[in-house]
Design an enzyme around this catalytic site. Structure first.
Site, PDB file in Angstrom:
ATOM      1  N   GLU A 202       0.891  -1.179   0.000  1.00 30.70           N
ATOM      2  CA  GLU A 202       0.000   0.000   0.000  1.00 30.70           C
ATOM      3  C   GLU A 202       0.915   1.211   0.000  1.00 30.70           C
ATOM      4  OE1 GLU A 202      -3.289  -0.247  -0.129  1.00 30.70           O
ATOM      5  OE2 GLU A 202      -3.364  -2.419   0.041  1.00 30.70           O
TER       6      GLU A 202
ATOM      7  N   CYS B 101      -2.049   9.568   2.599  1.00 32.39           N
ATOM      8  CA  CYS B 101      -1.608   9.032   1.303  1.00 32.39           C
ATOM      9  C   CYS B 101      -2.557   9.408   0.168  1.00 32.39           C
ATOM     10  CB  CYS B 101      -1.456   7.522   1.392  1.00 32.39           C
ATOM     11  SG  CYS B 101      -2.970   6.719   1.920  1.00 32.39           S
TER      12      CYS B 101
HETATM   13  P1  NAD Z   1       8.150   4.204   5.229  1.00 33.52           P
HETATM   14  O1  NAD Z   1       8.119   3.361   4.000  1.00 33.52           O
HETATM   15  O2  NAD Z   1       9.360   5.005   5.503  1.00 33.52           O
HETATM   16  O3  NAD Z   1       7.956   3.261   6.519  1.00 33.52           O
HETATM   17  C1  NAD Z   1       6.924   2.301   6.601  1.00 33.52           C
HETATM   18  C2  NAD Z   1       7.388   1.129   7.447  1.00 33.52           C
HETATM   19  O4  NAD Z   1       8.476   0.498   6.817  1.00 33.52           O
HETATM   20  C3  NAD Z   1       7.840   1.513   8.842  1.00 33.52           C
HETATM   21  O5  NAD Z   1       7.291   0.598   9.757  1.00 33.52           O
HETATM   22  C4  NAD Z   1       9.344   1.411   8.783  1.00 33.52           C
HETATM   23  O6  NAD Z   1       9.917   1.007   9.999  1.00 33.52           O
HETATM   24  C5  NAD Z   1       9.580   0.347   7.725  1.00 33.52           C
HETATM   25  N1  NAD Z   1      10.801   0.551   6.948  1.00 33.52           N
HETATM   26  C6  NAD Z   1      11.372   1.714   6.586  1.00 33.52           C
HETATM   27  N2  NAD Z   1      12.465   1.484   5.823  1.00 33.52           N
HETATM   28  C7  NAD Z   1      12.562   0.145   5.691  1.00 33.52           C
HETATM   29  C8  NAD Z   1      13.473  -0.723   5.007  1.00 33.52           C
HETATM   30  N3  NAD Z   1      14.514  -0.261   4.314  1.00 33.52           N
HETATM   31  N4  NAD Z   1      13.273  -2.055   5.085  1.00 33.52           N
HETATM   32  C9  NAD Z   1      12.231  -2.555   5.788  1.00 33.52           C
HETATM   33  N5  NAD Z   1      11.352  -1.784   6.435  1.00 33.52           N
HETATM   34  C10 NAD Z   1      11.508  -0.463   6.403  1.00 33.52           C
HETATM   35  O7  NAD Z   1       6.839   5.082   5.166  1.00 33.52           O
HETATM   36  P2  NAD Z   1       6.396   6.237   6.127  1.00 33.52           P
HETATM   37  O8  NAD Z   1       7.326   7.393   5.966  1.00 33.52           O
HETATM   38  O9  NAD Z   1       6.174   5.684   7.473  1.00 33.52           O
HETATM   39  O10 NAD Z   1       4.957   6.599   5.537  1.00 33.52           O
HETATM   40  C11 NAD Z   1       4.746   7.533   4.531  1.00 33.52           C
HETATM   41  C12 NAD Z   1       4.559   6.888   3.187  1.00 33.52           C
HETATM   42  O11 NAD Z   1       3.567   5.873   3.259  1.00 33.52           O
HETATM   43  C13 NAD Z   1       4.053   7.867   2.142  1.00 33.52           C
HETATM   44  O12 NAD Z   1       4.694   7.615   0.939  1.00 33.52           O
HETATM   45  C14 NAD Z   1       2.561   7.550   2.040  1.00 33.52           C
HETATM   46  O13 NAD Z   1       1.973   7.899   0.829  1.00 33.52           O
HETATM   47  C15 NAD Z   1       2.575   6.081   2.254  1.00 33.52           C
HETATM   48  N6  NAD Z   1       1.283   5.639   2.757  1.00 33.52           N
HETATM   49  C16 NAD Z   1       0.496   4.868   1.962  1.00 33.52           C
HETATM   50  C17 NAD Z   1      -0.749   4.472   2.409  1.00 33.52           C
HETATM   51  C18 NAD Z   1      -1.664   3.607   1.582  1.00 33.52           C
HETATM   52  O14 NAD Z   1      -2.602   3.058   2.153  1.00 33.52           O
HETATM   53  N7  NAD Z   1      -1.440   3.443   0.292  1.00 33.52           N
HETATM   54  C19 NAD Z   1      -1.196   4.873   3.671  1.00 33.52           C
HETATM   55  C20 NAD Z   1      -0.364   5.660   4.442  1.00 33.52           C
HETATM   56  C21 NAD Z   1       0.870   6.040   3.983  1.00 33.52           C
END
Ligand code: NAD
Length: 461
Positions: free
Chosen positions: A212, A246
């Site tokens: 997502e 998002c």
């Molecule tokens: P992120 O991808 O930085 O982090 C999400 C999760 O991934 C966290 O739990 C983090 O600990 C983990 N993570 C981060 N880097 C990682 C790696 N290299 N390997 C494994 N795990 C890792 O996202 P964020 O900054 O927390 O959230 C914002 C983003 O999420 C925006 O791009 C937003 O659009 C998107 N988002 C999408 C939805 C949807 O439903 N489509 C909903 C909310 C947010």
């Protein structure tokens, strides 16, 4: 937890899953009810954690995180029996006498990884689907929203056996350590770049994934609109949670003939919603951390600020901001904004805007404001996005029947309601044959001519 400890936990979950306990309908319902009670009983703690992480006010916290999840639980409880029932489907003539079914079975142990922007709802909503489908679950809340992460870990620890549902706190390294051959499904919500990393790690063990993801959501404003209502729906959808949503509109494409009038309508609405002297004490979410504050602050230099632009680093506050005359090659044009900044562009012709949108990554959400049914159909049929909302913005979230998920660069897979149950289930095809009759035509030595077989096969399927 180190990798070895995580491995032991995953092994325990595998064993517990094999016991069959999670598959029982009554057990699933009881756990969903327990989850609902935990949320209701801990409402004030959830409010507190969300306020500490995001300065999120109680109304936005309640509607988008608590009521949102409770509604999903209620809907799931109401429909679960029906979703779990095996479905009888048609049996081909060749297989007669027989019966064909689709059975939904749980996947095993699923890993749910969530982001910080709706740190409670985006972990608990998929959790509901995973429980409903009969799985064991490992939750990995976002370390960035640390207060909510701590609270979730505590609530899960206090109420569930770790062999059934467990919450593991930590960042990228912990998440990577959790991806092992013992995981049967990964449900990830977050950034598209991180989504690629997750998919890469999952591919080592052929673990299926839901991703997502985010991206840039265009919002087109035609001339045939109710100005006041359009402005309200856009200002609400964009600045809810300070734009850290998002599916919030990333940028506006306003028909050139109404641009000044529409900008005035937006300014009037922001003033009505938040007051003319909006400041960091207002009931509006703040930016999650300094890194994102600095990133957003630098976007303010990418064009002309025509409204807002107030900021206060100490409290990580940026006021609702409108921008225009965006510089070419600037980051605001290419990167997901994910904050309270709304760039406004104008357009002349909808067809050419559709062409431009179709050359970009497929958005998670696409918005069009118009009464013109032909233009509505053009957007629905000639573009591709996770979802479309006509004459609305984040309103799509208030629905049990519209599933949620991206397409292409904005994600893989759907969830919410029945789609969640299906995501966390394997739909197994089952054919039950009888001994009553056995068609000889299937077996060698083949005595029937190829011509006869060709004719027969038209009817045998
Ligand atoms: P992120 O991808 O930085 O982090 C999400 C999760 O991934 C966290 O739990 C983090 O600990 C983990 N993570 C981060 N880097 C990682 C790696 N290299 N390997 C494994 N795990 C890792 O996202 P964020 O900054 O927390 O959230 C914002 C983003 O999420 C925006 O791009 C937003 O659009 C998107 N988002 C999408 C939805 C949807 O439903 N489509 C909903 C909310 C947010």
């Amino acid at each position: 937890m180190n990798k070895e400890q995580l491995n032991i936990l995953q092994e325990k979950q595998k064993e517990f899953f094999r016991s069959g306990f999670t598959k029982d309908y009554r057990h699933r319902i009881a756990v969903l009810k327990l989850l609902k009670n935990i949320i209701i009983e801990n409402e004030s703690k959830i409010f507190k954690a969300l306020y500490e992480d995001l300065h999120k006010g109680q109304i936005e916290s309640y509607t988008s995180e608590i009521a949102y999840v409770i509604n999903e639980i209620n809907y799931t409880i109401k429909h679960l029996k029906c979703w779990m029932k095996s479905k009888r489907v048609r049996t081909s003539l060749m297989n007669q006498p027989a019966k064909s079914y689709i059975y939904s079975e749980p996947l095993g142990t699923v890993l749910i990884i969530s982001p910080w922007n709706y740190p409670f709802a985006l972990l608990f909503t998929p959790l509901i689907g995973a429980i409903a489908a009969g799985n064991c679950v490992i939750l990995k809340p976002s370390e960035v929203s640390k207060n909510t992460s701590n609270l979730i870990a505590q609530l899960i620890y206090d109420n569930f056996d770790e062999q059934y549902i467990s919450a593991i706190e930590g960042g990228a390294e912990v998440t990577q350590n959790l991806i092992s051959e013992k995981i049967d499904y990964i449900f990830f919500t977050g950034n598209s770049e991180v989504g690629k990393e997750i998919m890469k790690s999952a591919s080592k063990y052929l673990i299926p994934v839901s991703l997502e993801l985010g991206g840039k959501n265009p919002c087109i404003i035609d001339t045939d609109i109710d100005f006041e209502v359009t402005a309200k729906r856009i200002v609400w959808g964009k600045f809810f949670n300070a734009g850290q949503t998002c599916i919030s509109p990333d940028y506006l494409l306003v028909h050139h003939s109404i641009k000044d009038k529409f900008v005035q309508a937006l300014i009037k609405t922001i003033n009505e919603f938040h007051g003319e002297d909006i400041n960091s004490d207002s009931d509006i979410s703040h930016i999650i951390n300094e890194k994102h504050f600095d990133r957003l602050n630098s976007l303010l230099n990418d064009g002309e600020v025509i409204y807002g632009g107030k900021n206060k680093k100490k409290s990580l506050f940026i006021s609702p901001t409108l921008m225009r005359n965006i510089k070419s090659n600037s980051k605001i044009l290419t990167d997901e904004i994910f904050g309270p900044i709304l760039p406004i562009f104008t357009y002349v012709n909808l067809e050419s805007e559709i062409e431009k949108i179709n050359k970009l990554h497929k958005p998670l959400s696409l918005y069009l404001f118009t009464n013109d049914k032909v233009k509505q159909d053009m957007i629905i049929q000639q573009t591709s996005s996770g979802q479309v909302c006509i004459n609305g913005t984040i309103h799509t979230m208030v629905s049990n029947t519209l599933s949620f998920g991206g397409v292409g660069y904005s994600g893989i897979g759907k969830y919410k309601g029945k789609a969640s149950f299906e995501t966390f289930s394997h739909r197994k095809s089952v054919l039950k044959k009888s001994f009553v009759f056995d068609a000889k035509i299937s077996y060698p030595p083949y005595k029937t001519s190829l011509e006869t077989i060709k004719k027969a096969f038209k009817f045998l399927y």
